[in-house]
Design a protein around this motif. Structure first.
Motif, PDB file in Angstrom:
ATOM      1  N   LEU A  66     -21.510  -5.989   3.706  1.00  0.00           N
ATOM      2  CA  LEU A  66     -20.980  -4.779   3.075  1.00  0.00           C
ATOM      3  C   LEU A  66     -22.151  -3.855   2.782  1.00  0.00           C
ATOM      4  O   LEU A  66     -23.138  -4.278   2.172  1.00  0.00           O
ATOM      5  N   PHE A  67     -22.055  -2.603   3.240  1.00  0.00           N
ATOM      6  CA  PHE A  67     -23.157  -1.672   2.977  1.00  0.00           C
ATOM      7  C   PHE A  67     -22.613  -0.291   2.649  1.00  0.00           C
ATOM      8  O   PHE A  67     -21.575   0.129   3.172  1.00  0.00           O
ATOM      9  N   ALA A 163     -26.972   0.348  -0.515  1.00  0.00           N
ATOM     10  CA  ALA A 163     -26.965  -1.065  -0.874  1.00  0.00           C
ATOM     11  C   ALA A 163     -26.456  -1.902   0.297  1.00  0.00           C
ATOM     12  O   ALA A 163     -25.653  -1.433   1.102  1.00  0.00           O
ATOM     13  N   VAL A 164     -26.945  -3.137   0.379  1.00  0.00           N
ATOM     14  CA  VAL A 164     -26.508  -4.087   1.403  1.00  0.00           C
ATOM     15  C   VAL A 164     -26.213  -5.418   0.720  1.00  0.00           C
ATOM     16  O   VAL A 164     -27.018  -5.889  -0.090  1.00  0.00           O
ATOM     17  N   PHE A 165     -25.075  -6.005   1.046  1.00  0.00           N
ATOM     18  CA  PHE A 165     -24.711  -7.320   0.535  1.00  0.00           C
ATOM     19  C   PHE A 165     -24.319  -8.210   1.698  1.00  0.00           C
ATOM     20  O   PHE A 165     -23.434  -7.867   2.482  1.00  0.00           O
ATOM     21  N   VAL A 166     -24.990  -9.364   1.812  1.00  0.00           N
ATOM     22  CA  VAL A 166     -24.590 -10.390   2.773  1.00  0.00           C
ATOM     23  C   VAL A 166     -23.788 -11.419   1.993  1.00  0.00           C
ATOM     24  O   VAL A 166     -24.259 -11.966   0.985  1.00  0.00           O
ATOM     25  N   ILE A 167     -22.567 -11.681   2.458  1.00  0.00           N
ATOM     26  CA  ILE A 167     -21.614 -12.517   1.742  1.00  0.00           C
ATOM     27  C   ILE A 167     -21.160 -13.644   2.669  1.00  0.00           C
ATOM     28  O   ILE A 167     -20.857 -13.406   3.838  1.00  0.00           O
ATOM     29  N   LEU A 175     -27.413 -12.402  -0.201  1.00  0.00           N
ATOM     30  CA  LEU A 175     -28.587 -11.532  -0.101  1.00  0.00           C
ATOM     31  C   LEU A 175     -28.188 -10.142  -0.551  1.00  0.00           C
ATOM     32  O   LEU A 175     -27.080  -9.679  -0.284  1.00  0.00           O
ATOM     33  N   THR A 176     -29.098  -9.472  -1.262  1.00  0.00           N
ATOM     34  CA  THR A 176     -28.894  -8.080  -1.636  1.00  0.00           C
ATOM     35  C   THR A 176     -30.131  -7.275  -1.262  1.00  0.00           C
ATOM     36  O   THR A 176     -31.257  -7.758  -1.371  1.00  0.00           O
ATOM     37  N   LEU A 177     -29.901  -6.063  -0.794  1.00  0.00           N
ATOM     38  CA  LEU A 177     -30.970  -5.110  -0.513  1.00  0.00           C
ATOM     39  C   LEU A 177     -30.532  -3.762  -1.053  1.00  0.00           C
ATOM     40  O   LEU A 177     -29.362  -3.388  -0.916  1.00  0.00           O
ATOM     41  N   THR A 178     -31.446  -3.029  -1.661  1.00  0.00           N
ATOM     42  CA  THR A 178     -31.117  -1.702  -2.175  1.00  0.00           C
ATOM     43  C   THR A 178     -32.204  -0.719  -1.766  1.00  0.00           C
ATOM     44  O   THR A 178     -33.382  -0.946  -2.036  1.00  0.00           O
ATOM     45  N   TYR A 179     -31.779   0.341  -1.104  1.00  0.00           N
ATOM     46  CA  TYR A 179     -32.688   1.374  -0.629  1.00  0.00           C
ATOM     47  C   TYR A 179     -32.398   2.679  -1.368  1.00  0.00           C
ATOM     48  O   TYR A 179     -31.251   2.956  -1.723  1.00  0.00           O
ATOM     49  N   PRO A 180     -33.413   3.519  -1.554  1.00  0.00           N
ATOM     50  CA  PRO A 180     -33.141   4.856  -2.086  1.00  0.00           C
ATOM     51  C   PRO A 180     -32.388   5.691  -1.053  1.00  0.00           C
ATOM     52  O   PRO A 180     -32.371   5.364   0.137  1.00  0.00           O
ATOM     53  N   GLU A 189     -33.497  -6.236  10.607  1.00  0.00           N
ATOM     54  CA  GLU A 189     -33.831  -7.105   9.485  1.00  0.00           C
ATOM     55  C   GLU A 189     -32.568  -7.748   8.915  1.00  0.00           C
ATOM     56  O   GLU A 189     -32.566  -8.931   8.570  1.00  0.00           O
ATOM     57  N   ILE A 190     -31.493  -6.995   8.828  1.00  0.00           N
ATOM     58  CA  ILE A 190     -30.248  -7.560   8.306  1.00  0.00           C
ATOM     59  C   ILE A 190     -29.712  -8.639   9.243  1.00  0.00           C
ATOM     60  O   ILE A 190     -29.253  -9.701   8.800  1.00  0.00           O
ATOM     61  N   LEU A 191     -29.811  -8.414  10.547  1.00  0.00           N
ATOM     62  CA  LEU A 191     -29.408  -9.436  11.508  1.00  0.00           C
ATOM     63  C   LEU A 191     -30.315 -10.663  11.392  1.00  0.00           C
ATOM     64  O   LEU A 191     -29.855 -11.802  11.460  1.00  0.00           O
ATOM     65  N   ARG A 192     -31.608 -10.436  11.170  1.00  0.00           N
ATOM     66  CA  ARG A 192     -32.568 -11.541  11.031  1.00  0.00           C
ATOM     67  C   ARG A 192     -32.245 -12.409   9.822  1.00  0.00           C
ATOM     68  O   ARG A 192     -32.276 -13.648   9.909  1.00  0.00           O
TER      69      ARG A 192
END
Length: 248
Positions: A66-67, A163-167, A175-180, A189-192
């Motif tokens: 989810l992004f 924002a990125v959430f791997v569920i 996993l969570t990632l947050t970018y400005p 990177e998300i696929l990795r």
């Protein structure tokens, strides 16, 4: 003068509360879930470009990414959504469902998708749903806003961050990632990290810095040398707590 001030407050406050009720019909700041690794991903029912969905039902027994995006017809978001769509076959191979989010309505999303198909996917059909989060409810439940916007979410324009959430299939946040808002994401990177998470679950290993599929992995310190030998065969010990092995 004092009576006028009191009168104004009596008139204005109900209007503000009514506005909040319309925008955040089931969201309260004090009740916001804490989104941590291991948390259950908050469920929601929402309109998307693929129709109304129940998020947990949409995930089913798959993984999900989810992004979020600040708004439709924004340049960085256009490049990102197109890149994810082009990579969808790779996510499909890994049993991962993609779903985007933006704060406009479905009609706006559909018009935006036409632009994405024209300028990024080179005519290929866009491959996954985009959530229409016009009330910002999903964005707030997943804490997809800046600190300042969260303090002021009852007034003014609020844009979601990237924002990125791997569920995982158990609906847990892995996993969570947050970018400005100004910085585009790295789809590779998300696929990795999906590869790393799935391999870790399957084989009980950890992955080192910059790991990609096929490279050596790390044996966790909780696994004894004897157990590591039985489970993985040969391995290389760099330090007692740092052991590498090649998966077969």
């Amino acid at each position: 003068m004092m009576s006028r001030t009191i009168l104004r407050s009596k008139v204005i406050v109900p209007r503000v509360n009514a506005l909040v009720g319309r925008r955040f019909y089931s969201f309260k700041q004090e009740d916001q879930p804490r989104i941590r690794i291991g948390s259950t991903a908050p469920n929601f029912v929402v309109n998307t470009t693929a129709g109304k969905i129940d998020f947990h039902e949409y995930i089913g027994d798959k993984w999900a990414v989810l992004f979020s995006h600040p708004a439709d017809f924004t340049p960085v978001c256009t490049t990102e959504l197109g890149a994810f769509s082009k990579l969808k076959p790779e996510f499909d191979k890994r049993g991962v469902k993609l779903i985007g989010l933006s704060t406009e309505g479905v009609d706006s999303h559909n018009q935006w998708i036409k632009d994405i198909e024209e300028v990024v996917t080179e005519g290929e059909k866009f491959g996954f749903p985009i959530i229409a989060d016009s009330t910002k409810e999903v964005a707030y439940k997943y804490d997809m806003v800046t600190e300042e916007d969260f303090k002021n979410l009852e007034s003014g324009m609020v844009a979601t961050v990237r924002a990125v959430f791997v569920i995982d299939p158990a609906k847990k946040i892995r996993l969570t990632l947050t970018y400005p808002a100004s910085t585009g994401r790295n789809t590779a990177e998300i696929l990795r990290v999906v590869d790393a998470l799935q391999l870790s679950d399957k084989r009980g290993i950890a992955t080192p810095v910059d790991w990609t599929e096929g490279q050596d992995v790390i044996i966790p310190p909780t696994v004894s040398n004897e157990a590591a030998k039985e489970k993985f065969g040969d391995f290389k010990t760099v330090k007692p707590y740092l052991r590498y092995t090649t998966l077969k």
